[in-house]
Design a protein around this motif. Structure first.
Motif, short mmCIF file in Angstrom:
data_model
loop_
_atom_site.label_atom_id
_atom_site.label_comp_id
_atom_site.label_asym_id
_atom_site.label_seq_id
_atom_site.Cartn_x
_atom_site.Cartn_y
_atom_site.Cartn_z
N ARG A 1 -1.19 -0.31 -6.25
CA ARG A 1 -0.29 0.31 -5.20
C ARG A 1 0.36 1.51 -5.98
O ARG A 1 0.49 2.51 -5.17
CB ARG A 1 0.70 -0.85 -4.70
N TYR B 1 0.25 -1.95 4.04
CA TYR B 1 0.94 -2.59 2.80
C TYR B 1 2.33 -3.08 3.04
O TYR B 1 2.93 -2.16 3.05
CB TYR B 1 0.43 -1.79 1.67
N ASP C 1 -5.35 -7.09 -2.52
CA ASP C 1 -4.16 -7.88 -1.76
C ASP C 1 -4.53 -8.89 -1.28
O ASP C 1 -3.77 -9.76 -1.07
CB ASP C 1 -4.16 -6.36 -0.67
#
Length: 313
Positions: A218, A273, A52
């Motif tokens: 994810r 996230y 990320d």
């Protein structure tokens, strides 16, 4: 007659479908997720957070690189500007190519391996060299560790740079232009080509690859959580086994603790996230648009140079 015609039409339809299928591009190789593997699940939170962060790093690096374009023409003075423009065009195209992408992937893998193993490799080489020197010159202690470590790092880095240049058609093309590129400008133009190719790759290839990786990871989060929960339960039960030796029990309890840490880190990483697929796609489009704008401005600057100093007939 009707039956024959209907049969013929069916046969023709099947042939058409098969023909289309044969001509269609083959899909990418499908690779099974490792989310059900305890080892992968335990390392997942760190890897996911890193992936990320890398997505943001690519965008930051790309925008920094675009800003540098405005100074490129001021760094070149004695070259044929039509050749310079050709070099820039080819550098941009190279950065989007498969050959360059493969070269970047190889470069990254080798650098990561060397960064992780450098200390151990350096110790092994240093030990061997010191032993050889001591054997030749009895009673003399020589420590060449610092020199070896530097030489190894420098040698690997320069070797990788040279290999990546070999995958860059722009560099090869400039080499064939001879005196059209002034000796004074040769190194600077090679540096600019590397910068453009790298930036083009980051914007048109690397960001998309990283976006896909982040989205895939994810999507694995829930399966990873289930894997960690199951492993924690299984290991906790095993730790209660009275037949375990003291050191085995200690190792088991440490593993449970590590797994629980990973589980907590997973919740934290997923909870923090905030990205969406649409958001990542929009950012990718913005990067590409900004890059194209910066590149056109660079080409315009070169075209003005060509007008001011047209190539000799």
């Amino acid at each position: 007659m009707k039956t024959t015609r209907r049969t013929l039409l069916v046969v023709l339809a099947v042939i058409a479908v098969l023909a289309c299928a044969c001509g269609a591009p083959k899909p990418e190789v499908q690779i099974a997720s490792s989310s059900g593997e305890p080892g992968y699940a335990a390392a997942y939170p760190t890897r996911f957070s890193s992936a990320d962060e890398d997505l943001d790093a690519i965008a930051v690096e790309a925008r920094d690189g675009m800003a540098a374009f405005s100074g490129f023409t001021g760094q070149i003075s004695s070259s044929d500007w039509t050749v310079v423009r050709g070099a820039y065009e080819r550098a941009d195209a190279a950065g989007r190519s498969r050959a360059y992408a493969d070269g970047v992937a190889e470069d990254r893998a080798v650098r990561r391996f060397f960064d992780e193993e450098r200390d151990d490799i350096g110790r092994r080489v240093t030990s061997s060299v010191n032993a050889a020197v001591a054997k030749e010159v009895s009673g003399v202690e020589v420590d060449v560790g610092g020199s070896i470590a530097f030489s190894l790092k420098d040698g690997v880095s320069k070797g990788l740079e040279k290999r990546l240049e070999g995958a860059n058609e722009a560099q090869l093309w400039v080499e064939r232009q001879g005196k059209a590129v002034g000796k004074k400008d040769a190194d600077k133009l090679a540096e600019q080509i590397d910068a453009i190719s790298r930036l083009s790759h980051r914007v048109f290839v690397a960001y998309a690859q990283q976006r896909v990786l982040v989205a895939r990871m994810r999507a694995e989060a829930e399966d990873v959580a289930e894997t960690l929960d199951a492993e924690i339960e299984a290991e906790s039960a095993r730790c209660k086994d009275t037949s375990l030796e003291k050191d085995e029990k200690k190792a088991c309890e440490q593993r449970v603790a590590d797994l629980m840490t990973s589980r907590a880190s997973l919740d934290q990483a997923v909870g923090a996230y905030k990205r969406t697929e649409d958001g990542m796609l929009a950012e990718e489009e913005n990067l590409r648009r900004e890059y194209e704008t910066a590149l056109v401005a660079l080409f315009d600057a070169v075209d003005r140079k060509i007008e001011e100093a047209p190539p000799a007939e």
